[in-house]
Design a protein around this motif. Structure first.
Motif, PDB file in Angstrom:
ATOM      1  N   PRO A 136      -2.842  -4.522   1.111  1.00 31.76           N
ATOM      2  CA  PRO A 136      -1.980  -3.324   1.063  1.00 31.76           C
ATOM      3  C   PRO A 136      -1.285  -2.892   2.588  1.00 31.76           C
ATOM      4  CG  PRO A 136      -2.871  -4.100  -0.879  1.00 31.76           C
ATOM      5  CD  PRO A 136      -3.427  -5.016  -0.410  1.00 31.76           C
ATOM      6  N   ASN A 137      -2.597  -2.950   3.116  1.00 36.34           N
ATOM      7  CA  ASN A 137      -2.770  -2.116   3.899  1.00 36.34           C
ATOM      8  C   ASN A 137      -1.868  -2.711   5.562  1.00 36.34           C
ATOM      9  OD1 ASN A 137      -4.180   0.624   3.532  1.00 36.34           O
ATOM     10  ND2 ASN A 137      -5.740   0.119   3.221  1.00 36.34           N
ATOM     11  N   LEU A 138      -2.326  -4.088   5.335  1.00 31.51           N
ATOM     12  CA  LEU A 138      -2.058  -4.383   6.188  1.00 31.51           C
ATOM     13  C   LEU A 138      -0.050  -5.107   6.071  1.00 31.51           C
ATOM     14  CD1 LEU A 138      -2.166  -7.266   8.310  1.00 31.51           C
ATOM     15  CD2 LEU A 138      -1.982  -8.664   7.291  1.00 31.51           C
ATOM     16  N   LEU A 139       0.198  -4.967   5.148  1.00 32.27           N
ATOM     17  CA  LEU A 139       1.513  -5.550   5.046  1.00 32.27           C
ATOM     18  C   LEU A 139       2.437  -3.649   5.366  1.00 32.27           C
ATOM     19  CD1 LEU A 139       1.750  -7.194   1.785  1.00 32.27           C
ATOM     20  CD2 LEU A 139       2.552  -7.817   3.210  1.00 32.27           C
ATOM     21  N   LEU A 140       1.615  -2.395   4.913  1.00 33.33           N
ATOM     22  CA  LEU A 140       2.460  -1.530   4.894  1.00 33.33           C
ATOM     23  C   LEU A 140       2.093  -0.610   7.211  1.00 33.33           C
ATOM     24  CD1 LEU A 140       0.517   0.987   2.244  1.00 33.33           C
ATOM     25  CD2 LEU A 140       2.785   0.372   3.054  1.00 33.33           C
ATOM     26  N   ALA A 141       1.409  -1.181   7.241  1.00 30.33           N
ATOM     27  CA  ALA A 141       1.749  -1.507   8.595  1.00 30.33           C
ATOM     28  C   ALA A 141       2.732  -2.003   9.819  1.00 30.33           C
ATOM     29  CB  ALA A 141      -0.116  -1.443   9.343  1.00 30.33           C
ATOM     30  N   ALA A 142       2.869  -3.496   8.723  1.00 22.77           N
ATOM     31  CA  ALA A 142       3.267  -3.724   9.668  1.00 22.77           C
ATOM     32  C   ALA A 142       5.452  -3.418   9.299  1.00 22.77           C
ATOM     33  CB  ALA A 142       3.505  -5.411   8.710  1.00 22.77           C
TER      34      ALA A 142
END
Length: 414
Positions: A136-142
């Motif tokens: 989730p945090n990786l996808l949100l950052a992207a």
């Protein structure tokens, strides 16, 4: 939902620090990522100088999926800068270093601040995760940086609990595109997400990796000359539960003309010694691959204590048992299917759509008892021939998935 996840990851950080001091395996896990962080910081790269695509694999199988896609990029866009990340420690450093990407490292733990410097430095155009992976945090950052997010060769098991189902829905909705490996997966994603995501079945790029690996093999693998057994039963990626079920068959009278070739999942000295002890208890003639002249072998059991052979050894087999699914999850079924072998597996195949499809087509048999194994090994020659055609055809239908995924990624205007 995502706010709760982000808060929990922040609260988890002090515990990670504390446990990394006390637990050696976690200490090594954190240390490796800290070393990668320094290496990334010192890596010479001018933001915006090249198109950047970031591929991520959870583990070994997903790395094969990434490899097929990376090879398409290398062929069609050799100037594109490829980043490859992995998460699981089961991926050997040597495998990661040999990967056809410009920068390879292990994915940081999924904290809200973990990816800021990576996105700022490399400014990727696309972030591609494989199979079931979602951070989730990786996808949100992207998303914050308007990076295209894609889940390729996608698979899913729709959860039953309301909370888990809502969490899955929220996280998978962060992908701009979901590209399932099979139609059944597309139906499950649509059941979960409705019209909230772009979903299109393009296949599993692992098919391309498997086909390329086998077809580019240095030499054809053959049975030993004048081998005194008419059939070969390959036991692939075995664990102790696999061997507890299958090795008692060594003394089965109906299988006296069947050789057993054992490829344990791990080949460290302790594991091989344990297997040798077990084989001696059955008073069976066996040999170690590394200590014998395989070309003239005569043993009923050959224990393969080296890596890199299995994918080609299927060529010389008649049946193949694929390990892992008696206690965890099934391993790679595509390699033996390429050679048309009838497959045996434990029941835990729900996370492997290719195994489920092979089962539905009649080419993979779920076994849990000695009697079920013997029944499969007693298949008629006509049935085996039909399975050979069906399994090989299934693998061939997956050829070209990596290129289809590439074309879908590049269909979005820059």
């Amino acid at each position: 939902m995502l706010i709760i996840y982000r808060i929990l990851t922040i609260l988890l950080w002090p515990w990670v620090v504390l446990l990394s001091i006390l637990v050696p395996s976690l200490r090594n896990f954190v240390r490796t990522r800290e070393e990668d962080k320094k290496r990334i910081r010192n890596f010479q790269f001018i933001a915006g100088s090249k198109k950047v695509v970031w591929l991520h694999a959870a583990s070994v199988g997903e790395l094969d999926q990434c490899k097929a896609l990376a090879q398409v990029y290398r062929k069609k866009e050799p100037e594109t800068f490829l980043i490859q990340t992995v998460f699981s420690d089961s991926v050997r450093d040597s495998s990661l270093e040999a990967f056809p990407a410009d920068l390879k490292f292990r994915l940081p733990l999924d904290f809200p601040w973990s990816y800021r410097s990576i996105f700022q430095k490399f400014q990727p155009k696309s972030l591609v995760l494989m199979a079931w992976d979602r951070w989730p945090n990786l996808l949100l950052a992207a998303r914050k940086r308007k990076v295209q997010t894609v889940l390729a060769s996608a698979v899913i098991t729709v959860p039953k609990g309301r909370f888990k189902r809502e969490f899955y829905k929220t996280v998978f909705s962060l992908f701009d595109k979901i590209l399932p490996s099979h139609r059944s997966g597309e139906e499950k994603f649509k059941e979960l997400l409705g019209n909230a995501a772009y979903i299109k079945t393009l296949g599993d790029s692992r098919f391309d990796s498997v086909i390329q690996k086998i077809e580019s093999g240095a030499k054809e693998f053959k049975r030993p000359k004048d081998y005194p057994f008419s059939r070969v039963f390959l036991l692939a990626s075995t664990y102790k539960p696999c061997e507890d079920l299958l090795l008692p068959l060594l003394n089965e009278e109906s299988l006296k003309d069947t050789a057993f070739w054992i490829f344990p999942h791990k080949t460290d000295p302790q594991r091989i010694q344990e297997l040798e002890t077990t084989l001696r208890s059955y008073k069976v003639d066996y040999s170690l691959y590394s200590q014998s002249q395989f070309e003239t072998a005569r043993s009923k059991v050959i224990l393969f204590d080296v890596l890199g052979i299995l994918a080609h050894a299927y060529r010389a087999g008649d049946f193949a048992y694929i390990g892992g699914a008696l206690h965890n999850r099934v391993h790679n079924v595509l390699e033996p299917a390429y050679f048309g072998l009838p497959l045996l597996s434990g029941p835990r195949i729900q996370h492997a759509p290719e195994a489920l499809e092979l089962k539905n087509r009649g080419g993979l048999f779920v076994i849990q008892t000695k009697e079920e194994v013997l029944e499969v090994l007693d298949l008629s020659s006509e049935r085996r021939e039909a399975i050979h055609f069906s399994n090989r055809e299934f693998v061939e239908t997956g050829r070209g998935a990596a290129e289809r995924i590439y074309e879908e990624l590049e269909s979005v205007p820059s």
